[in-house]
Design a protein around this motif. Structure first.
Motif, PDB file in Angstrom:
ATOM      1  N   PRO A  91       0.818  -1.213   0.000  1.00 43.20           N
ATOM      2  CA  PRO A  91       0.000   0.000   0.000  1.00 43.20           C
ATOM      3  C   PRO A  91       0.852   1.264   0.000  1.00 43.20           C
ATOM      4  O   PRO A  91       1.957   1.281   0.553  1.00 43.20           O
ATOM      5  CB  PRO A  91      -0.791  -0.112   1.315  1.00 43.20           C
ATOM      6  N   LYS A  92       0.349   2.307  -0.634  1.00 39.43           N
ATOM      7  CA  LYS A  92       1.013   3.610  -0.769  1.00 39.43           C
ATOM      8  C   LYS A  92       2.242   3.541  -1.677  1.00 39.43           C
ATOM      9  O   LYS A  92       3.151   4.360  -1.575  1.00 39.43           O
ATOM     10  CB  LYS A  92       1.402   4.217   0.590  1.00 39.43           C
ATOM     11  N   ALA A 141       0.756   7.427   4.107  1.00 38.91           N
ATOM     12  CA  ALA A 141      -0.314   6.660   4.767  1.00 38.91           C
ATOM     13  C   ALA A 141      -0.982   7.500   5.850  1.00 38.91           C
ATOM     14  O   ALA A 141      -2.216   7.532   5.970  1.00 38.91           O
ATOM     15  CB  ALA A 141       0.257   5.379   5.371  1.00 38.91           C
ATOM     16  N   LYS A 193      -4.961   8.537   5.725  1.00 41.94           N
ATOM     17  CA  LYS A 193      -5.902   7.924   6.672  1.00 41.94           C
ATOM     18  C   LYS A 193      -6.341   8.852   7.804  1.00 41.94           C
ATOM     19  O   LYS A 193      -7.416   8.660   8.374  1.00 41.94           O
ATOM     20  CB  LYS A 193      -5.299   6.651   7.294  1.00 41.94           C
ATOM     21  N   HIS A 212      -1.078  -0.545   5.693  1.00 37.56           N
ATOM     22  CA  HIS A 212      -0.612   0.722   5.102  1.00 37.56           C
ATOM     23  C   HIS A 212       0.703   1.206   5.696  1.00 37.56           C
ATOM     24  O   HIS A 212       1.402   2.001   5.079  1.00 37.56           O
ATOM     25  CB  HIS A 212      -1.680   1.805   5.237  1.00 37.56           C
TER      26      HIS A 212
END
Length: 311
Positions: A90-91, A159, A163, A219
C-alpha cells in the motif's frame, strides 16, 4: 484423505519454515520486449535484483526466517492470463496496479474508468492464498513475480496523510480513538468520541509502542513483513520513484497489450500535494531526534533490502 491432505499441508509449511537462502536468481525472460528504449530501465532492474539477492544471502545466513506458507502469500494478487504475481505494498501505486491487473485479466477495458471502491472492495482479483497447495507452488515457480516499493518514510507519511488528515469512517473510529485515548494528555470529549485529528507525533508514538492499543495495518506495515522478499524470489523490483517507467517496462516483459499503459493519475485526494521528500521533512520536524531514529530503526530492513538512503 483428510489426514493425507494435512500431511501434505504440514510438509509444505515445513518446507517454507526452514528456508535459509532465496532460490537462485533466474534471468528475466525478455523475449517480448520490443524496441531498444528500455536499456537503462533494464540495467537498473538487474542491479536491484542482484542487490536484493545478495542482501538476502547475507541476512538469511544469520537469521532463519520462520513463517507459514499461507501467510507468506496472503498479499499476492494473481493474474492468470499473463502469468503475473503482484505483491501489494500500500502507498506504492497499488490501486493503479490493481486496475492494470483487472485490465490484463479481461475484467475491464481500461484502467481509467475503474473506481476506487471497485479496486479495493470489488473482490474481482484472486489472491494466491485462495488456491490449493499445488496451485500456489505452480504459480510461485512459473509466474513472473513483481513487487513495487517506496522510500519507507515517504510511504509512512503518505499513509498518515491519507488515513488521518481526511474524513475516514474506518481509521478514525478504529485507530484514531485508540491513539488519542492513549497518547494525548487531557484529550477533549469530541476527539475521544470521533477519533479525528490525530497528530503525526501521536501516530508515531502508537507505531513505536510494543503495547500499541490497536494492531498493525498494511498501510504502514514493513514491506519485509508484507511480501517476504527474502523468501519469495521476486523477478521484478519496481520503485514508486520510477513508477511509470518501471511499470511500463514490466508490462512489456509479460506481453501486455501494446495500448495498455500504467495510469499516472492519483487515486484519491488528487488536489493534495504528493508526499515528497520535502513534505516528509516537514512531518519529521514534529518528532524528537530519538523518535526519528526509532522510526528509521522500525523500517531498517526495508531501507537495507531496497537500497534506500537513510534520511
Amino acid at each position: 484423505q483428510l489426514s493425507k491432505q494435512q500431511k501434505m499441508s504440514e510438509s509444505s509449511v515445513n518446507h517454507f519454515r526452514g528456508v535459509y537462502l532465496p532460490p537462485a536468481l533466474h534471468p528475466l525472460n525478455k523475449t517480448l520486449v520490443k524496441g531498444g528504449k528500455w536499456q537503462d530501465v533494464d540495467s537498473t532492474q538487474e542491479k536491484r535484483r542482484s542487490f536484493l539477492h545478495d542482501f538476502c544471502k547475507k541476512y538469511n545466513s544469520r537469521k532463519k526466517l520462520q513463517t507459514q506458507l499461507m501467510h507468506l502469500v496472503s498479499r499476492i494478487y494473481v493474474e492468470d492470463r499473463h502469468k503475473v504475481l503482484y505483491c501489494e505494498v500500500p502507498k506504492a501505486g497499488c490501486s493503479n496496479w490493481k486496475r492494470v491487473l483487472m485490465v490484463l485479466n479481461g475484467l475491464a477495458t481500461s484502467a481509467h474508468n475503474i473506481s476506487h471502491d471497485d479496486v479495493h472492495y470489488g473482490k474481482h482479483l484472486r489472491k494466491l492464498d485462495s488456491y490449493d497447495l499445488k496451485g500456489i507452488y505452480t504459480r510461485l515457480n512459473t509466474y513472473t513475480k513483481t513487487i513495487f516499493v517506496r522510500d519507507p518514510m515517504e510511504r509512512l507519511v503518505s499513509a498518515f496523510r491519507d488515513k488521518f488528515e481526511h474524513p475516514n469512517s474506518y481509521y478514525h473510529p478504529v485507530f484514531g480513538k485508540a491513539i488519542i485515548k492513549k497518547y494525548r494528555h487531557k484529550a477533549n470529549e469530541e476527539a475521544l468520541k470521533t477519533g479525528s485529528g490525530v497528530k503525526f507525533k501521536e501516530f508515531i508514538q502508537y507505531l513505536l509502542d510494543s503495547h500499541r492499543p490497536v494492531g498493525m495495518d498494511i498501510h504502514w506495515e514493513q514491506v519485509s513483513k508484507l511480501c517476504y522478499p527474502c523468501l519469495i524470489n521476486y523477478d521484478f523490483i519496481g520503485k514508486f520513484e520510477t513508477l511509470e517507467e518501471d511499470a511500463n517496462y514490466f508490462l512489456q516483459l509479460v506481453g501486455a497489450p501494446a495500448e495498455l499503459k500504467f495510469p499516472s493519475f492519483k487515486d484519491r485526494h488528487s488536489s493534495d500535494e504528493r508526499t515528497s521528500a520535502e513534505v516528509v521533512k516537514q512531518y519529521l520536524k514534529e518528532l524528537s531526534k530519538e523518535e526519528r531514529q526509532l522510526t528509521y530503526d522500525f523500517y531498517y530492513l526495508d531501507y537495507l533490502m531496497f537500497n534506500y538512503t537513510s534520511p
